[in-house]
Scaffold this active site. Structure first.
Site, PDB file in Angstrom:
ATOM      1  N   ASP A   1       0.854  -1.185   0.000  1.00  0.00           N
ATOM      2  CA  ASP A   1       0.000   0.000   0.000  1.00  0.00           C
ATOM      3  C   ASP A   1       0.890   1.235   0.000  1.00  0.00           C
ATOM      4  O   ASP A   1       1.850   1.314   0.777  1.00  0.00           O
ATOM      5  CB  ASP A   1      -0.888   0.028   1.241  1.00  0.00           C
ATOM      6  CG  ASP A   1      -1.840  -1.169   1.322  1.00  0.00           C
ATOM      7  OD1 ASP A   1      -1.940  -1.906   0.321  1.00  0.00           O
ATOM      8  OD2 ASP A   1      -2.467  -1.352   2.373  1.00  0.00           O
TER       9      ASP A   1
ATOM     10  N   ASP B   1     -15.670  -3.627   0.515  1.00  0.00           N
ATOM     11  CA  ASP B   1     -15.097  -3.277   1.815  1.00  0.00           C
ATOM     12  C   ASP B   1     -16.252  -3.172   2.803  1.00  0.00           C
ATOM     13  O   ASP B   1     -17.109  -2.296   2.679  1.00  0.00           O
ATOM     14  CB  ASP B   1     -14.335  -1.961   1.715  1.00  0.00           C
ATOM     15  CG  ASP B   1     -13.199  -2.044   0.700  1.00  0.00           C
ATOM     16  OD1 ASP B   1     -12.677  -3.158   0.488  1.00  0.00           O
ATOM     17  OD2 ASP B   1     -12.841  -1.006   0.121  1.00  0.00           O
TER      18      ASP B   1
END
Length: 256
Positions: A7, A126
């Site tokens: 990330d 998510d």
């Protein structure tokens, strides 16, 4: 398949806690982080532009360099919300891209690109409870099952399912959530969030039969809770095999 996560925020590899901006732990150069997983036997990489996901910038140049240098199959995510950003992402040489917020806010566009690009498009779900999170997990994005059924009907071949509550917490994957999602789609499911031990990996290999194809691992690798070579060896000893790099992959090919 196992997908180590890289990330990226402001050009640096990071890991967030429950996706909250400002909680990131920095792990240095993204290319060095990716090379570490290459050297340890990774065949896939989950690469995320968190600045793009939060709508505050782009690390496109850095991500392109990581993809080119790694030689891995790359799943690219973060801020892919229209034709221009999708075209840029696909042109990096990544194997597939993940759309998240756009699948919730632009359902017609999402269905169009799923139809056009097939298994090069995955949808990120998510999840907070029974609701979806959007805009870098900062806004509510609608009902999980309604969205799942709509995208499944549109032909989505792969869902990345993240339990926001467990992301970065090293608390174990949300098996109940994964089971619910798999019960409502025949598409492949990749688990994300909470994976922290070899036991978690072993447990997820037991879900292959219901459609769990693999797992994304982030914090656990960076802080040394488990080693990637051991995790890969465990999945292979369970009789799983890497999916082919071209064409659609079957959920039966294993949570490797």
């Amino acid at each position: 398949m196992l997908l180590p996560a890289v990330d990226v925020v402001d050009g640096q590899a990071v890991q967030l806690v429950q996706g909250v901006a400002g909680t990131e732990k920095q792990f240095g150069d993204p290319q060095a982080a990716a090379q570490r997983w290459v050297d340890q036997g990774a065949e896939w990489l989950h690469l995320v532009d968190l600045d793009a996901a939060f709508g505050r910038g782009s690390n496109a140049g850095v991500l392109g360099e990581v993809i080119a240098a790694s030689g891995l199959e790359v799943e690219l995510s973060g801020g892919i919300r229209d034709d221009a950003s999708l075209d840029r992402a696909l042109s990096t040489g990544c194997r597939r891209v993940v759309i998240g917020t756009a699948a919730l806010e632009k359902p017609e566009w999402a269905e169009k690109v799923i139809a056009e690009h097939g298994d090069r498009i995955a949808v990120g779900l998510d999840v907070k409870g029974d609701k979806l999170a959007a805009r870098g997990w900062t806004q509510e994005g609608g009902d999980l099952m309604e969205t799942l059924q709509r995208l499944d009907a549109a032909g989505c071949q792969r869902f990345i399912v993240t339990d926001v509550a467990s992301d970065g917490m090293l608390s174990g994957p949300n098996l109940e959530l994964l089971g619910r999602v798999c019960a409502h789609t025949d598409a492949a499911v990749i688990a994300s969030g909470g994976v922290s031990t070899l036991q978690d990996i072993e447990t997820l290999t037991g879900l292959v039969s219901i459609g769990v194809e693999g797992a994304i691992i982030g914090t656990a690798l960076y802080v040394g809770n488990l080693s990637l070579p051991e995790a890969l060896a465990l999945t292979r000893s369970a009789g799983t095999a890497e999916p082919p790099s071209e064409g659609a992959e079957s959920p039966s090919e294993g949570a490797q």
